[in-house]
Write an enzyme that holds these catalytic residues in place. Structure first.
Site, short mmCIF file in Angstrom:
data_model
loop_
_atom_site.label_atom_id
_atom_site.label_comp_id
_atom_site.label_asym_id
_atom_site.label_seq_id
_atom_site.Cartn_x
_atom_site.Cartn_y
_atom_site.Cartn_z
N ASN A 170 0.71 -1.13 0.23
CA ASN A 170 -0.01 0.03 0.03
C ASN A 170 0.77 1.21 0.14
O ASN A 170 0.48 2.40 0.37
CB ASN A 170 -0.80 0.15 1.40
CG ASN A 170 -1.87 -1.21 1.49
OD1 ASN A 170 -1.48 -2.01 2.33
ND2 ASN A 170 -2.60 -1.44 0.67
N HIS A 189 -2.85 -6.27 -3.15
CA HIS A 189 -2.74 -4.90 -3.93
C HIS A 189 -1.69 -4.59 -4.77
O HIS A 189 -1.19 -3.59 -5.38
CB HIS A 189 -2.66 -3.70 -2.83
CG HIS A 189 -4.23 -3.28 -2.10
ND1 HIS A 189 -5.09 -2.98 -2.86
CD2 HIS A 189 -4.46 -3.59 -1.06
CE1 HIS A 189 -6.15 -2.74 -2.21
NE2 HIS A 189 -5.72 -3.25 -0.99
N HIS A 222 -1.94 -7.91 5.93
CA HIS A 222 -3.27 -7.72 5.24
C HIS A 222 -4.38 -7.13 5.93
O HIS A 222 -4.95 -6.29 5.63
CB HIS A 222 -3.58 -8.97 4.48
CG HIS A 222 -5.11 -8.75 3.81
ND1 HIS A 222 -5.16 -8.02 2.79
CD2 HIS A 222 -6.41 -9.16 3.91
CE1 HIS A 222 -6.36 -7.76 2.28
NE2 HIS A 222 -7.16 -8.73 3.08
N HIS A 240 -4.20 -4.89 8.39
CA HIS A 240 -3.83 -3.70 8.91
C HIS A 240 -4.24 -3.51 10.75
O HIS A 240 -4.01 -2.47 11.07
CB HIS A 240 -4.49 -2.58 8.40
CG HIS A 240 -3.72 -2.40 6.96
ND1 HIS A 240 -4.07 -1.22 6.19
CD2 HIS A 240 -3.25 -3.42 6.01
CE1 HIS A 240 -3.50 -1.51 4.83
NE2 HIS A 240 -2.81 -2.77 4.86
FE LIG Z 1 -2.32 -3.79 3.13
FE LIG Z 2 -3.77 -6.78 1.52
#
Ligand SMILES: [Fe+2]
Ligand SMILES: [Fe+2]
Length: 261
Positions: free
Chosen positions: A40, A68, A177, A179
């Protein structure tokens, strides 16, 4: 040896946190190696050679990724030519990039392998990470005693099962993932350090790093919204793991949650 793993770096605030906080963490923990999830890092979505370059210059040795990965088309350059950038291992054959690699810890003249895999529960349907990771770990173990695994997954059950599956085969399995940093750090009986999720590095006055209002509006109306990266209460999340050089077994795992002043 001691390594720091940094949870998903979100946008410019996340990159700034790494740049400003890593020197102090390196000093405080006597770090030998740093790994960060960068999925990210470019505006909250994906990664580019420029953002990856910034993260490497801040002192990160290897960057991992996740679902992502594909959000910025420039990622293709990284996949084609940057050995220090990993993507989840469990894509079908022929997809560019690598899920695992062996790196040199300069000051110790020691090798460390890093592996990135992605879960399949509430996630895009990749190949079976358990089967592919077992094979890849066998390949990596021939070259390095120390193996770190970033398992990018949503479901805690899949993450814990994956960590238990690799217990005794790798030095550490840390999840990414969601967060959200979990508080279940431990060392399994076989010597593998484990944490379900490292959390994320970026603005915590947010919903997982994004501005709060559009995300709430999306849940209220179901209408698509632009999710800008939030700004405030920036923190670096991750874990420091101490590993015995000779055996590759983890000795200690400690969560990190450091505020950017
Ligand atoms: Fe992430
Ligand atoms: Fe992710």
């Amino acid at each position: 040896m001691k390594l720091l793993f940094i949870g998903d770096i979100v946008g410019q605030p996340g990159r700034r946190a790494v740049k400003e906080l890593l020197p102090g963490l390196r000093e405080a923990h006597a770090l030998d190696f740093v790994i960060a999830n960068g999925e990210n890092s470019a505006g909250g979505s994906g990664i580019t050679p420029k953002t990856a370059g910034e993260i490497f210059s801040a002192g990160v040795d290897v960057i991992t990724s996740g679902d992502h990965l594909w959000d910025q088309k420039e990622v293709m350059e990284l996949l084609a030519s940057e050995k220090r950038f990993l993507r989840p291992l469990n894509y079908p054959p022929g997809v560019p990039g690598h899920g695992g690699g062996v790196f040199e810890i300069q000051n110790l003249k020691l090798k460390i392998a890093v592996l990135n895999a992605q879960g399949r529960t509430f996630m895009p349907p990749l190949e079976n990470p358990f089967l592919l990771a077992a094979e890849e770990v066998k390949r990596l173990r021939a070259q390095a005693r120390i193996i770190f695994v970033d398992f990018h997954a949503e479901a805690t059950s899949e993450k814990i099962a994956f960590g238990r599956f690799l217990d005794g085969q790798v030095s550490a399995v840390v999840g990414t993932h969601t967060h959200v940093q979990t508080a279940d750090e431990q060392i399994f009986p076989g010597g593998t350090a484990y944490l379900s999720d490292a959390g994320f590095t970026g603005p915590h006055e947010s919903v997982l790093g994004r501005e709060i209002e559009p995300v709430v509006k999306r849940f209220l109306t179901t209408m698509p919204q632009r999710f800008e990266v939030a700004k405030d209460r920036v923190r670096l999340h991750g874990a420091v793991i101490e590993i015995d050089n000779a055996s590759g077994r983890a000795v200690k795992i400690q969560r990190v949650s450091e505020a950017l002043p």
